[in-house]
Structure formats: structure tokens, C-alpha cells
Design an enzyme around this catalytic site. Structure first.
Site, PDB file in Angstrom:
ATOM      1  N   LYS A  19       0.663  -1.609   0.140  1.00 30.02           N
ATOM      2  CA  LYS A  19      -0.107  -0.440   0.158  1.00 30.02           C
ATOM      3  C   LYS A  19       1.078   1.043  -0.027  1.00 30.02           C
ATOM      4  O   LYS A  19       0.594   2.229  -0.834  1.00 30.02           O
ATOM      5  CB  LYS A  19      -1.082   0.152   0.928  1.00 30.02           C
ATOM      6  CG  LYS A  19      -2.091  -0.878   0.940  1.00 30.02           C
ATOM      7  CD  LYS A  19      -3.466  -0.782   2.508  1.00 30.02           C
ATOM      8  CE  LYS A  19      -4.107  -2.170   2.295  1.00 30.02           C
ATOM      9  NZ  LYS A  19      -4.662  -2.219   4.030  1.00 30.02           N
ATOM     10  N   LYS A  64      -8.594 -10.132 -12.427  1.00 37.14           N
ATOM     11  CA  LYS A  64      -9.074 -10.587 -10.576  1.00 37.14           C
ATOM     12  C   LYS A  64     -10.004  -9.208 -11.031  1.00 37.14           C
ATOM     13  O   LYS A  64     -10.057  -8.341 -10.938  1.00 37.14           O
ATOM     14  CB  LYS A  64      -8.013 -11.217  -9.761  1.00 37.14           C
ATOM     15  CG  LYS A  64      -8.866 -10.860  -7.931  1.00 37.14           C
ATOM     16  CD  LYS A  64      -8.726 -10.365  -7.617  1.00 37.14           C
ATOM     17  CE  LYS A  64      -8.824 -10.605  -6.132  1.00 37.14           C
ATOM     18  NZ  LYS A  64      -9.155  -9.661  -5.345  1.00 37.14           N
ATOM     19  N   LYS A 112     -12.066  -4.217  -7.077  1.00 35.51           N
ATOM     20  CA  LYS A 112     -12.881  -2.359  -6.841  1.00 35.51           C
ATOM     21  C   LYS A 112     -11.741  -2.057  -7.281  1.00 35.51           C
ATOM     22  O   LYS A 112     -11.712  -1.090  -7.789  1.00 35.51           O
ATOM     23  CB  LYS A 112     -13.241  -1.868  -5.400  1.00 35.51           C
ATOM     24  CG  LYS A 112     -14.335  -2.430  -4.778  1.00 35.51           C
ATOM     25  CD  LYS A 112     -14.756  -1.854  -3.413  1.00 35.51           C
ATOM     26  CE  LYS A 112     -13.726  -2.074  -2.952  1.00 35.51           C
ATOM     27  NZ  LYS A 112     -14.255  -3.703  -1.963  1.00 35.51           N
TER      28      LYS A 112
HETATM   29  P1  ADP Z   1     -11.600  -5.575  -3.745  1.00 33.74           P
HETATM   30  O1  ADP Z   1     -10.583  -6.137  -4.259  1.00 33.74           O
HETATM   31  O2  ADP Z   1     -12.548  -5.593  -4.460  1.00 33.74           O
HETATM   32  O3  ADP Z   1     -11.118  -4.301  -2.737  1.00 33.74           O
HETATM   33  P2  ADP Z   1     -11.569  -6.619  -0.304  1.00 33.74           P
HETATM   34  O4  ADP Z   1     -10.120  -6.429  -1.355  1.00 33.74           O
HETATM   35  O5  ADP Z   1     -12.288  -5.727   0.107  1.00 33.74           O
HETATM   36  O6  ADP Z   1     -12.443  -6.474  -2.797  1.00 33.74           O
HETATM   37  O7  ADP Z   1     -12.727  -8.036  -0.781  1.00 33.74           O
HETATM   38  C1  ADP Z   1     -13.255  -8.144  -0.530  1.00 33.74           C
HETATM   39  C2  ADP Z   1     -13.714  -9.984   0.214  1.00 33.74           C
HETATM   40  O8  ADP Z   1     -14.256 -10.212  -1.533  1.00 33.74           O
HETATM   41  C3  ADP Z   1     -12.373 -10.424   0.276  1.00 33.74           C
HETATM   42  O9  ADP Z   1     -12.633 -12.348   0.782  1.00 33.74           O
HETATM   43  C4  ADP Z   1     -12.166 -11.149  -1.019  1.00 33.74           C
HETATM   44  O10 ADP Z   1     -10.817 -12.083  -0.170  1.00 33.74           O
HETATM   45  C5  ADP Z   1     -13.704 -11.543  -1.453  1.00 33.74           C
HETATM   46  N1  ADP Z   1     -13.156 -11.262  -3.078  1.00 33.74           N
HETATM   47  C6  ADP Z   1     -12.639 -10.122  -3.606  1.00 33.74           C
HETATM   48  N2  ADP Z   1     -12.350 -10.519  -4.937  1.00 33.74           N
HETATM   49  C7  ADP Z   1     -12.857 -11.541  -5.827  1.00 33.74           C
HETATM   50  C8  ADP Z   1     -13.141 -11.722  -6.825  1.00 33.74           C
HETATM   51  N3  ADP Z   1     -12.519 -11.743  -8.000  1.00 33.74           N
HETATM   52  N4  ADP Z   1     -12.291 -13.254  -6.414  1.00 33.74           N
HETATM   53  C9  ADP Z   1     -13.247 -14.053  -5.715  1.00 33.74           C
HETATM   54  N5  ADP Z   1     -13.307 -13.368  -4.355  1.00 33.74           N
HETATM   55  C10 ADP Z   1     -13.065 -12.388  -4.279  1.00 33.74           C
END
Ligand code: ADP
Ligand code: TRP
Length: 325
Positions: free
Chosen positions: A113, A193, A196
């Protein structure tokens, strides 16, 4: 078992969050032998999102999504971290005093980060200590998280261990991470993947027209309608396979291989299946977003229940530390 997990309020939940995190956690919470603590980590979110209005909107959207997907807030514990900030940050302070500086400085998520973000603040630095407090404040035994959180859980156990060596082995409960390697990575509209931060996500709670616009943006190759297509290399087909039933998936596969079936057709089919498969969730989400006081009430009830546990843990810890009699 006491299960606990936190979700940041950094945006609205998307298809990847729902299939990868929300549904598996709800499944665990339905086991009568489990007691689930699910909270919105809005204090953690503050490390990167400063706009209070946005933070509150995201918080409601996330709460609405969990309820819409079937989380039973009455049986379990459902709360905002910020509403119990006194307890979370008190335990965080005690743990801070047991945290070696290099543990935080060398943490991979902090290093990541701090390279990416312009705002490298102290909250970002001590983020794992607050997370350790979130977990041990409720004597959580199992913490389901994504792979990226493995190190935070190791740090939680290290801090809990150091604390217990000082104040007694029965002071804090050391949690186990539950990292489901089998959960697949849901691809985004560009095939990477879904995330957000990559802005490649599908928000399944959009209204139908807006949802179609997003689905139309799924990236494909340049083959024409007549061409034979390879389903296994196409993002529309991959997404479709995650939501449609097996008969529909086989039909689309056959259409790709036969030719005369364009990506436009496939996108319309993907849109239709998203609307159909998430019908109930979409309706409930809309309901909650239009009835914020009801959502607020559920959260406040959850916060009152969670406070009872947080308070008793803090009392136990303060006694062990000899701060209180
Ligand atoms: P983002 O990558 O959108 O910021 P987060 O890191 O907030 O998502 O993830 C929140 C939860 O959702 C975590 O437990 C993460 O493992 C799951 N998650 C996020 N994106 C995916 C994805 N593309 N496939 C499977 N699980 C995901
Ligand atoms: N750091 C976690 C994430 O970004 C969110 C989180 C905060 C959390 N506190 C927690 C997860 C406690 C599990 C337990 O996904």
C-alpha cells in the site's frame, strides 16, 4: 465455533465479493454449531477513504448486501466497528505496546500500500494491530479471510501470544485463519481478478439497464458473429459459467463452437441470467437501500449485542493487566 470476519467499506460489494466471500461466509453462519460475528471495518476503511458521506453510503450498501444475500443478523452478530470504537481501540492500544516496530514495517500489505498510495498514514501502518484487536476482542476462534490476509492473522496470533506470555495464557484466545484455497478467483470484465481497485467489477445490484451497460463492457476478442469461438478463452462465457445452470452452460458452449452466435447474444444471455439468479437478492437489496432506518435498526441491535461481549472481554483483560481489581 466462534467465527468472525470483517469487511472494509471501500465500495459497493460486487459479484467477486459475493461469490468469493459473502456466500461462503453465510453458509458457515448457517451451521447451528457456529456463532458468527460479521462486522463492517469502517475504521480500517478510514485509512484510505476520508469522505464521511461516501463511507456511510458504502457501509449501508455492504450491510444491505449481506442481509440481501441471506445473513441472519438476529441469530448472529452484525455491527459497525466504529460504533464500538472505544473497545476496539482500547485493545488495540494494549496490543500496540506489544508490537515490535519491524513487524509492521515489514508487513507485505503495508509495503504494497505504501508504494501504491499517496497517503501513507499511521493508520495504514498500525492497521494489522487494529485487526488483531477486532478479532481477539470477541474471542474469535475461526477467521475466514482471503489469501491476502494470511499475514495479518499470523500477526494476530503473534501479538496474542506475546500478550498471553505476559498476562497469562487464558487472557486472549488465539484465532485460526480459514483460508479457502478452493474459492476461485472471479474474473472481472477484463478477465483479470474482479476488484474495486481495478474498476473491472460487476455490481449485480445495479438496475437492469445499468447492469446491461456493464455487461456490454465485458472484453472479448474481435471475432465476428459468424466465427467459431473458443468458450474457454472468453470472459463472457467464463462469467456465464459462474451463474447459469449446467444445461444453459452447455448450450452456450455449443453455440460458441457452432459459429453464427455473436458476443452480443452471449452478453444478453449473461445479463438475463444475472437478473434471474440474483432476483431475490436484488429485490431485498433495493428494499433495504430504500428503508435505511430498518437497516440502521438491525445494525444498532447487533451493536448492542456485540457490546456485551466486547465489554466483558475488556474487563477480563484489564483485570489480567492489573489495571482494574
Ligand atoms: P476488492 O478487491 O474489490 O477491493 P476486497 O479486497 O474488499 O475486494 O475483498 C473482500 C472479500 O471478497 C475478500 O474476502 C476477497 O477474498 C473476496 N474477493 C474479492 N474479489 C474477489 C474475486 N475476484 N474473486 C473471489 N473473491 C474475491
Ligand atoms: N483487513 C481485512 C480486509 O481488508 C478487513 C478486516 C478488518 C478483517 N478487521 C478484520 C478481516 C478482522 C477479518 C477479521 O479484508
Amino acid at each position: 465455533m466462534r467465527i468472525l470476519t470483517g469487511i472494509q467499506a471501500s465500495g459497493r460489494p460486487h459479484l467477486g465479493n459475493i461469490l468469493g466471500a459473502i456466500r461462503p461466509a453465510i453458509k458457515l453462519s448457517k451451521n447451528p454449531a457456529n456463532e458468527s460475528f460479521l462486522f463492517i471495518a469502517d475504521l480500517h476503511t478510514l485509512t484510505s477513504l476520508k469522505d464521511g458521506k461516501q463511507l456511510r453510503e458504502n457501509t449501508y450498501a455492504i450491510a444491505a448486501a449481506w442481509l440481501a444475500c441471506g445473513f441472519d443478523a438476529d441469530k448472529n452478530f452484525f455491527y459497525r466497528q466504529s460504533k464500538l470504537a472505544g473497545y476496539h481501540t482500547e485493545l488495540m492500544w494494549y496490543l500496540n505496546c506489544f508490537t515490535p516496530f519491524p513487524m509492521l514495517a515489514n508487513a507485505t500489505s503495508f509495503k504494497d500500500k505504501s508504494e501504491k498510495l499517496g497517503d501513507v498514514n499511521a493508520g495504514l501502518f498500525t492497521y494489522p494491530v487494529l485487526q488483531a484487536a477486532d478479532i481477539m476482542l470477541y474471542d474469535a476462534q475461526i477467521v475466514p479471510v482471503g489469501k491476502d490476509q494470511r499475514q495479518h492473522l499470523e500477526m494476530t496470533r503473534d501479538l496474542g501470544g506475546a500478550f498471553n506470555r505476559q498476562y497469562g495464557e487464558d487472557t486472549l484466545v488465539l484465532p485460526e485463519a480459514k483460508i479457502d484455497e478452493a474459492v476461485m478467483t472471479i474474473p472481472g470484465i477484463d478477465g483479470l481478478k474482479m476488484s474495486k481497485s481495478l474498476n473491472n467489477y460487476i455490481d449485480i445490484f445495479l438496475d437492469e439497464k445499468e447492469l446491461l451497460k456493464v455487461v456490454k463492457k465485458v472484453v472479448t476478442d474481435a471475432k465476428t458473429l459468424e466465427d467459431v469461438k473458443n468458450p474457454d478463452e472468453d470472459n463472457v462465457f467464463k462469467l456465464y459459467s459462474l451463474v447459469a445452470n449446467s444445461k444453459e452452460i452447455e448450450e452456450m458452449r455449443a453455440n460458441y463452437l457452432a459459429g453464427g452466435y455473436g458476443y452480443g447474444h452471449a452478453k444478453n444471455a449473461l445479463h438475463a441470467v444475472l437478473v434471474r439468479e440474483f432476483k431475490e437478492e436484488r429485490e431485498k437489496f433495493e428494499y433495504y437501500m430504500n428503508h435505511i432506518p430498518e437497516l440502521e435498526q438491525k445494525l444498532q441491535e447487533g451493536e448492542a449485542k456485540a457490546e456485551v461481549i466486547a465489554k466483558s472481554t475488556i474487563q477480563r483483560i484489564r483485570k489480567k493487566m492489573n489495571l482494574d481489581d
